[in-house]
Motif scaffolding. Structure first.
Motif, PDB file in Angstrom:
ATOM      1  N   GLU A 283       1.005  -1.179   0.315  1.00 47.64           N
ATOM      2  CA  GLU A 283      -0.067   0.118  -0.072  1.00 47.64           C
ATOM      3  C   GLU A 283       0.787   1.340  -0.140  1.00 47.64           C
ATOM      4  OE1 GLU A 283      -3.886  -1.771   2.655  1.00 47.64           O
ATOM      5  OE2 GLU A 283      -2.373  -0.349   3.635  1.00 47.64           O
ATOM      6  N   LEU A 284       2.114   1.219   0.097  1.00 44.61           N
ATOM      7  CA  LEU A 284       3.048   2.268   0.283  1.00 44.61           C
ATOM      8  C   LEU A 284       3.040   3.123  -1.205  1.00 44.61           C
ATOM      9  CD1 LEU A 284       6.030   0.674   2.325  1.00 44.61           C
ATOM     10  CD2 LEU A 284       4.147   2.035   2.984  1.00 44.61           C
ATOM     11  N   ARG A 285       3.134   4.484  -0.871  1.00 46.79           N
ATOM     12  CA  ARG A 285       3.326   5.155  -1.953  1.00 46.79           C
ATOM     13  C   ARG A 285       4.410   6.223  -1.668  1.00 46.79           C
ATOM     14  NH1 ARG A 285       0.966   1.820  -3.649  1.00 46.79           N
ATOM     15  NH2 ARG A 285      -1.009   1.858  -4.905  1.00 46.79           N
ATOM     16  N   THR A 286       5.366   6.500  -2.669  1.00 47.04           N
ATOM     17  CA  THR A 286       6.368   7.602  -2.044  1.00 47.04           C
ATOM     18  C   THR A 286       5.637   8.893  -1.636  1.00 47.04           C
ATOM     19  OG1 THR A 286       8.041   6.497  -3.287  1.00 47.04           O
ATOM     20  CG2 THR A 286       8.314   8.852  -3.035  1.00 47.04           C
ATOM     21  N   GLY A 287       6.191   9.461  -0.606  1.00 44.54           N
ATOM     22  CA  GLY A 287       5.909  10.883   0.048  1.00 44.54           C
ATOM     23  C   GLY A 287       5.857  10.874   1.413  1.00 44.54           C
ATOM     24  N   LEU A 288       5.300  11.880   2.020  1.00 42.66           N
ATOM     25  CA  LEU A 288       5.470  12.162   3.301  1.00 42.66           C
ATOM     26  C   LEU A 288       4.422  11.153   4.323  1.00 42.66           C
ATOM     27  CD1 LEU A 288       5.218  16.095   3.466  1.00 42.66           C
ATOM     28  CD2 LEU A 288       7.200  14.709   3.931  1.00 42.66           C
ATOM     29  N   TRP A 289       4.928  10.807   5.368  1.00 45.99           N
ATOM     30  CA  TRP A 289       3.984   9.936   6.521  1.00 45.99           C
ATOM     31  C   TRP A 289       2.863  10.648   6.296  1.00 45.99           C
ATOM     32  CZ3 TRP A 289       4.341   5.563   8.171  1.00 45.99           C
ATOM     33  CH2 TRP A 289       3.840   5.134   9.408  1.00 45.99           C
ATOM     34  N   HIS A 290       1.752   9.602   6.272  1.00 46.53           N
ATOM     35  CA  HIS A 290       0.639  10.095   6.669  1.00 46.53           C
ATOM     36  C   HIS A 290      -0.035  11.116   5.484  1.00 46.53           C
ATOM     37  CE1 HIS A 290      -0.074   8.630  10.994  1.00 46.53           C
ATOM     38  NE2 HIS A 290      -0.044   7.459  10.188  1.00 46.53           N
ATOM     39  N   THR A 291       0.299  10.882   4.435  1.00 46.31           N
ATOM     40  CA  THR A 291      -0.229  11.952   3.363  1.00 46.31           C
ATOM     41  C   THR A 291      -1.638  11.620   3.370  1.00 46.31           C
ATOM     42  OG1 THR A 291       1.960  12.225   2.266  1.00 46.31           O
ATOM     43  CG2 THR A 291      -0.186  12.458   1.037  1.00 46.31           C
ATOM     44  N   GLY A 292      -2.506  12.625   3.203  1.00 49.80           N
ATOM     45  CA  GLY A 292      -3.915  12.438   3.049  1.00 49.80           C
ATOM     46  C   GLY A 292      -4.654  12.259   4.436  1.00 49.80           C
ATOM     47  N   VAL A 293      -3.883  12.187   5.579  1.00 52.05           N
ATOM     48  CA  VAL A 293      -4.587  11.818   6.757  1.00 52.05           C
ATOM     49  C   VAL A 293      -4.748  13.033   7.695  1.00 52.05           C
ATOM     50  CG1 VAL A 293      -4.525  10.464   8.972  1.00 52.05           C
ATOM     51  CG2 VAL A 293      -3.803   9.511   6.533  1.00 52.05           C
ATOM     52  N   LYS A 294      -5.693  13.141   8.011  1.00 48.34           N
ATOM     53  CA  LYS A 294      -5.808  14.576   8.824  1.00 48.34           C
ATOM     54  C   LYS A 294      -6.222  14.217  10.410  1.00 48.34           C
ATOM     55  CE  LYS A 294      -8.591  18.710   9.656  1.00 48.34           C
ATOM     56  NZ  LYS A 294      -9.624  19.603   8.926  1.00 48.34           N
ATOM     57  N   ASP A 295      -5.306  14.292  10.967  1.00 46.77           N
ATOM     58  CA  ASP A 295      -5.247  14.099  12.601  1.00 46.77           C
ATOM     59  C   ASP A 295      -5.081  15.308  13.446  1.00 46.77           C
ATOM     60  OD1 ASP A 295      -2.480  15.115  12.399  1.00 46.77           O
ATOM     61  OD2 ASP A 295      -1.719  13.074  12.459  1.00 46.77           O
ATOM     62  N   ALA A 296      -5.014  15.197  14.576  1.00 45.64           N
ATOM     63  CA  ALA A 296      -5.283  16.280  15.738  1.00 45.64           C
ATOM     64  C   ALA A 296      -4.286  17.372  15.275  1.00 45.64           C
ATOM     65  CB  ALA A 296      -4.978  15.990  17.017  1.00 45.64           C
ATOM     66  N   ASP A 297      -2.969  16.960  14.752  1.00 44.86           N
ATOM     67  CA  ASP A 297      -1.946  18.167  14.457  1.00 44.86           C
ATOM     68  C   ASP A 297      -2.443  18.878  13.413  1.00 44.86           C
ATOM     69  OD1 ASP A 297      -0.666  17.353  16.514  1.00 44.86           O
ATOM     70  OD2 ASP A 297       0.719  15.921  15.232  1.00 44.86           O
ATOM     71  N   CYS A 298      -3.396  18.494  12.661  1.00 44.74           N
ATOM     72  CA  CYS A 298      -4.019  19.326  11.486  1.00 44.74           C
ATOM     73  C   CYS A 298      -5.350  20.100  11.650  1.00 44.74           C
ATOM     74  CB  CYS A 298      -4.027  18.143  10.243  1.00 44.74           C
ATOM     75  SG  CYS A 298      -2.649  17.156   9.785  1.00 44.74           S
ATOM     76  N   GLY A 299      -5.726  20.188  12.671  1.00 50.46           N
ATOM     77  CA  GLY A 299      -6.986  20.957  12.897  1.00 50.46           C
ATOM     78  C   GLY A 299      -6.648  22.327  12.831  1.00 50.46           C
ATOM     79  N   ARG A 300      -7.841  22.864  12.523  1.00 50.23           N
ATOM     80  CA  ARG A 300      -7.846  24.364  12.316  1.00 50.23           C
ATOM     81  C   ARG A 300      -7.475  24.867  13.556  1.00 50.23           C
ATOM     82  NH1 ARG A 300     -13.040  27.939  10.245  1.00 50.23           N
ATOM     83  NH2 ARG A 300     -11.875  29.802   9.867  1.00 50.23           N
ATOM     84  N   ASN A 301      -6.569  26.196  13.542  1.00 43.94           N
ATOM     85  CA  ASN A 301      -5.947  26.840  14.553  1.00 43.94           C
ATOM     86  C   ASN A 301      -6.931  28.035  14.643  1.00 43.94           C
ATOM     87  OD1 ASN A 301      -4.910  28.159  16.680  1.00 43.94           O
ATOM     88  ND2 ASN A 301      -2.770  28.388  15.395  1.00 43.94           N
ATOM     89  N   THR A 302      -7.774  28.058  15.562  1.00 45.56           N
ATOM     90  CA  THR A 302      -8.850  29.280  15.796  1.00 45.56           C
ATOM     91  C   THR A 302      -8.677  30.246  16.792  1.00 45.56           C
ATOM     92  OG1 THR A 302     -10.306  28.004  17.288  1.00 45.56           O
ATOM     93  CG2 THR A 302     -10.709  27.888  14.800  1.00 45.56           C
ATOM     94  N   ARG A 303      -7.345  30.121  17.504  1.00 41.13           N
ATOM     95  CA  ARG A 303      -6.904  31.173  18.480  1.00 41.13           C
ATOM     96  C   ARG A 303      -6.532  32.294  17.836  1.00 41.13           C
ATOM     97  NH1 ARG A 303      -1.613  27.958  20.881  1.00 41.13           N
ATOM     98  NH2 ARG A 303      -1.436  27.761  18.752  1.00 41.13           N
ATOM     99  N   GLY A 304      -7.189  33.260  18.741  1.00 43.23           N
ATOM    100  CA  GLY A 304      -7.120  34.639  18.555  1.00 43.23           C
ATOM    101  C   GLY A 304      -7.841  35.195  17.141  1.00 43.23           C
TER     102      GLY A 304
END
Length: 309
Positions: A283-304
């Motif tokens: 299933e591997l494809r060359t690229g960055l780890w978790h390409t296309g996977v939106k986890d907690a680190d990718c959430g929208r930053n609404t502070r401020g």
């Protein structure tokens, strides 16, 4: 060769300490640990992973032992010459010694026990030694290898001269400086000369572009707070490994990790354990780890921000 069996977890696994006689270095048995997930089964034809430590390290430090105990396959980790339980000279620049040690280990595992080398996992210097082996033996034993994990691997070897500048006064005044470290809770010190730096910097990692086996899938894990190997080196690895086919390359940056993944070895272990089944299922494809996977680190930053509703 001597074998000493120790207790292992879980009960179905077996841990065996091994001393491999070194045919090229007198009185220098290579100390290693064999982990078997199904010890009752014959080793002939079984696939095995090798785990290689870095400079001034040993077989059980950082993530090495943790990973070995959780891999779904047999594994072998060992101390390079002059490190921890393996005697012999410890030389800063002599990568050729490490490469020869690795060849001796692989000869023993394949010829004496019948294993097939499936994966190499290297940290720092161990990563460089791994790729040296895979490039050198690309028409031979490396044909059986399907996976390589590169953790904190250095590409631009000449960058080591920036470390030499920190010790320039000592080297110029006495011809060397003492590199000190604590290995397995024991203080050690080795003499490092200008010639050692030159030998270190002379290692040609560019061989990976045209000599690294095209079929091997590669996982690179790099800490963004690495102060030993510049994190940008992982980008160069990605460009080199990513140009091959059918082999893939996956790059994972770990934001808070330093060179040794201090305090966070599980980042390495979890990533490898998640990557392995993906590799097996093709299933591997060359690229960055978790390409296309939106986890907690990718959430929208609404502070401020002020709501417009």
């Amino acid at each position: 060769m001597s074998l000493i069996t120790t207790t292992a977890q879980p009960a179905s696994q077996k841990t065996t300490k091994v001393a491999i006689l070194h045919p090229y270095e007198k009185d220098c048995p290579i100390a290693g640990v064999l982990e078997q997930v199904e010890p009752e089964q014959p080793t002939q034809g079984r696939r095995i992973a090798l785990i290689l430590h870095g400079s001034l390290g040993h077989k059980d430090y950082l993530f090495q032992k943790r990973l070995a105990l959780r891999l779904p396959m047999d594994s072998f980790r060992f101390d390079f010459r002059g490190n921890h339980e393996t005697p012999g000279p410890l030389l800063f620049g002599r990568f050729s010694n490490d490469l020869l040690d690795l060849e001796v280990v692989i000869e023993y595992l394949t010829k004496q026990l019948g294993y097939v080398i499936d994966m190499l996992v290297g940290h720092s210097r161990g990563s460089v030694v791994s790729l040296m082996y895979l490039c050198k033996h690309r028409e031979g034993a490396a044909k059986e290898v399907t996976r390589f994990v590169n953790v904190s691997g250095r590409y631009r070897m000449e960058k080591i001269y920036s470390d030499m500048e920190l010790h320039k006064a000592e080297i110029e005044s006495q011809g060397f400086y003492l590199r000190r470290a604590t290995v397995a809770r024991k203080p050690i010190a080795i003499k490092v000369t200008r010639a050692d730096y030159d030998e270190f910097a002379s290692i040609d990692t560019s061989i990976v572009w045209d000599q690294f086996p095209a079929h091997i899938d590669v996982l690179t894990i790099q800490g963004l707070k690495d102060a030993v190997v510049p994190p940008y080196d992982a980008v160069i690895w990605a460009r080199a490994f990513g140009a091959r086919s059918p082999g893939t390359h996956t790059l994972r940056y770990v934001e808070e990790a330093d060179h040794n993944f201090t305090g966070m070895p599980e980042e390495v272990v979890h990533t490898v354990l998640e990557w392995l089944p993906q590799q097996e299922r093709q299933e591997l494809r060359t690229g960055l780890w978790h390409t296309g996977v939106k986890d907690a680190d990718c959430g929208r930053n609404t502070r401020g921000q002020t709501s417009m509703l």
